[in-house]
Scaffold this motif. Sequence first.
Motif, short mmCIF file in Angstrom:
data_model
loop_
_atom_site.label_atom_id
_atom_site.label_comp_id
_atom_site.label_asym_id
_atom_site.label_seq_id
_atom_site.Cartn_x
_atom_site.Cartn_y
_atom_site.Cartn_z
N ILE A 43 0.78 -0.99 0.02
CA ILE A 43 -0.02 0.02 -0.13
C ILE A 43 0.90 1.32 -0.01
O ILE A 43 0.27 2.38 0.11
CB ILE A 43 -0.93 -0.05 1.17
CG1 ILE A 43 -0.07 0.05 2.68
CG2 ILE A 43 -1.81 -1.07 1.35
CD1 ILE A 43 -0.98 0.19 3.80
N ARG A 100 -11.01 -4.35 -2.62
CA ARG A 100 -11.07 -3.14 -3.76
C ARG A 100 -10.25 -1.96 -3.79
O ARG A 100 -9.67 -1.63 -4.99
CB ARG A 100 -12.36 -2.59 -3.28
CG ARG A 100 -13.80 -3.26 -3.44
CD ARG A 100 -15.17 -2.64 -3.13
NE ARG A 100 -15.22 -1.44 -3.89
CZ ARG A 100 -16.26 -0.80 -3.78
NH1 ARG A 100 -17.13 -0.99 -2.57
NH2 ARG A 100 -16.50 0.29 -4.50
N TRP A 101 -9.49 -1.98 -2.87
CA TRP A 101 -8.41 -0.93 -2.76
C TRP A 101 -6.91 -1.41 -3.52
O TRP A 101 -6.11 -0.55 -3.84
CB TRP A 101 -7.98 -0.58 -1.35
CG TRP A 101 -7.83 -1.67 -0.38
CD1 TRP A 101 -8.55 -2.07 0.54
CD2 TRP A 101 -6.62 -2.35 -0.12
NE1 TRP A 101 -8.03 -3.29 1.18
CE2 TRP A 101 -6.83 -3.47 0.64
CE3 TRP A 101 -5.26 -2.22 -0.75
CZ2 TRP A 101 -5.66 -4.15 1.25
CZ3 TRP A 101 -4.43 -3.33 -0.42
CH2 TRP A 101 -4.65 -4.16 0.56
N PHE A 102 -6.98 -2.68 -3.70
CA PHE A 102 -5.60 -3.30 -4.25
C PHE A 102 -5.54 -2.84 -5.66
O PHE A 102 -6.29 -2.86 -6.39
CB PHE A 102 -5.56 -4.78 -4.07
CG PHE A 102 -4.28 -5.55 -4.68
CD1 PHE A 102 -3.32 -5.40 -3.70
CD2 PHE A 102 -4.26 -6.06 -5.73
CE1 PHE A 102 -2.04 -6.12 -4.20
CE2 PHE A 102 -3.04 -6.73 -5.99
CZ PHE A 102 -1.88 -6.35 -5.18
N LYS A 103 -4.59 -2.38 -6.07
CA LYS A 103 -4.10 -1.96 -7.33
C LYS A 103 -3.71 -3.18 -8.17
O LYS A 103 -2.35 -3.69 -8.32
CB LYS A 103 -2.96 -0.99 -7.33
CG LYS A 103 -3.20 0.21 -6.73
CD LYS A 103 -4.27 1.17 -7.47
CE LYS A 103 -4.41 2.22 -6.65
NZ LYS A 103 -5.24 3.31 -7.15
N ARG A 104 -4.68 -3.81 -8.94
CA ARG A 104 -4.41 -4.93 -9.49
C ARG A 104 -3.58 -4.74 -11.22
O ARG A 104 -3.03 -5.66 -11.50
CB ARG A 104 -5.84 -5.64 -9.95
CG ARG A 104 -6.46 -6.16 -8.79
CD ARG A 104 -7.80 -6.87 -9.20
NE ARG A 104 -8.54 -7.12 -8.05
CZ ARG A 104 -9.83 -7.82 -7.89
NH1 ARG A 104 -10.21 -8.12 -9.13
NH2 ARG A 104 -10.24 -8.13 -6.99
N ASP A 105 -3.90 -3.61 -11.44
CA ASP A 105 -2.84 -3.23 -12.70
C ASP A 105 -1.34 -3.23 -12.30
O ASP A 105 -0.65 -3.65 -13.05
CB ASP A 105 -3.25 -2.00 -13.40
CG ASP A 105 -3.46 -0.68 -12.37
OD1 ASP A 105 -3.56 -0.95 -11.07
OD2 ASP A 105 -3.30 0.36 -12.57
N TYR A 106 -1.05 -2.82 -10.97
CA TYR A 106 0.34 -2.71 -10.52
C TYR A 106 0.77 -4.30 -10.55
O TYR A 106 1.73 -4.65 -10.83
CB TYR A 106 0.57 -2.09 -9.44
CG TYR A 106 0.28 -0.65 -9.34
CD1 TYR A 106 0.40 0.10 -10.48
CD2 TYR A 106 0.04 -0.07 -8.15
CE1 TYR A 106 0.26 1.29 -10.43
CE2 TYR A 106 0.00 1.31 -8.31
CZ TYR A 106 0.00 2.02 -9.38
OH TYR A 106 -0.11 3.58 -9.51
N LYS A 109 1.39 -5.79 -13.88
CA LYS A 109 2.72 -5.27 -14.68
C LYS A 109 3.67 -6.01 -13.97
O LYS A 109 4.75 -6.48 -14.61
CB LYS A 109 2.77 -3.83 -14.22
CG LYS A 109 4.03 -2.99 -14.75
CD LYS A 109 4.03 -1.62 -14.30
CE LYS A 109 5.39 -1.00 -14.78
NZ LYS A 109 5.50 0.54 -14.39
N THR A 110 3.78 -6.52 -12.91
CA THR A 110 4.81 -6.97 -11.97
C THR A 110 4.80 -8.28 -12.43
O THR A 110 6.09 -9.00 -12.65
CB THR A 110 4.57 -6.94 -10.49
OG1 THR A 110 4.48 -5.53 -10.06
CG2 THR A 110 5.98 -7.67 -9.68
N ILE A 130 7.31 1.42 -8.45
CA ILE A 130 6.05 0.78 -8.26
C ILE A 130 6.32 -0.82 -8.30
O ILE A 130 5.75 -1.38 -7.38
CB ILE A 130 5.08 0.86 -9.52
CG1 ILE A 130 4.83 2.38 -9.22
CG2 ILE A 130 3.60 0.17 -9.26
CD1 ILE A 130 4.09 3.03 -8.32
N PHE A 134 6.20 -4.19 -5.71
CA PHE A 134 4.98 -5.33 -5.89
C PHE A 134 5.81 -6.64 -6.25
O PHE A 134 5.40 -7.57 -6.16
CB PHE A 134 4.10 -4.68 -6.93
CG PHE A 134 2.95 -4.20 -6.67
CD1 PHE A 134 1.71 -4.70 -6.30
CD2 PHE A 134 2.89 -2.81 -6.43
CE1 PHE A 134 0.70 -4.03 -5.91
CE2 PHE A 134 1.94 -1.95 -5.90
CZ PHE A 134 0.90 -2.85 -5.75
#
Length: 218
Positions: A43, A100-106, A109-110, A130, A134
Amino acid sequence: MISQLLDFVLHVDKHLQVFAQDHGTLIYALLFAIVFCETGLVIMPFLPGDSLLFAVGALAAQNFVRIEYIIPMLMCAAIIGDNLNYWIGRKAGGWIVNQRWFKRDYLAKTEAFFVKHGGKAIILARFVPIVRTFAPFTAGFGRMDYRRFLGYSLGGGLLWVLSFTIAGYFLGSIPISEPLREGGDTGRPIMLTDTTSLAAKAFISVAERTAAQVSIQS
């Protein structure tokens, strides 16, 4: 008050000299906490990493912090944070990625970074904002062998901290004329980061492009 606190957290690398002057040895605790959180908590990818290490090196050159203390301390912070993140991903990754708060696009990418580079992504990710935050989480979530992860984590942490702090230290050692150091005709004290920011950005850009080039060639 809140906006000032937020500005300090997001741009802490620009406030280090004043903090060191006002709070002395507390600067060590602050730096450890920032590096630990930036590498250890998914986070916190917005915290400064490369620029912070560069600024720390420049501060050490001006005797605001001791280089022989700060380098091993930040190496420990980076490695401990990395390992915490790995185990968070391994033990609670399934629950976290569904929040819901988790950045799935990050995460995506990882994961692509891992597919391309395998285990050495742990080292290369140190130089990619970033992804750096991750990568250990993804390694744990994907149940990467821990001993293998630990080897990459140790190597990456040592290389990352050393490269940026030493670069900042050498730049910070460049003599500055006394009128410039005192603010010249403006009467404004020039912060250490005023004299290093351009070079820091250049060095960080080169390091990130180098990591990207290595990843492409791989």
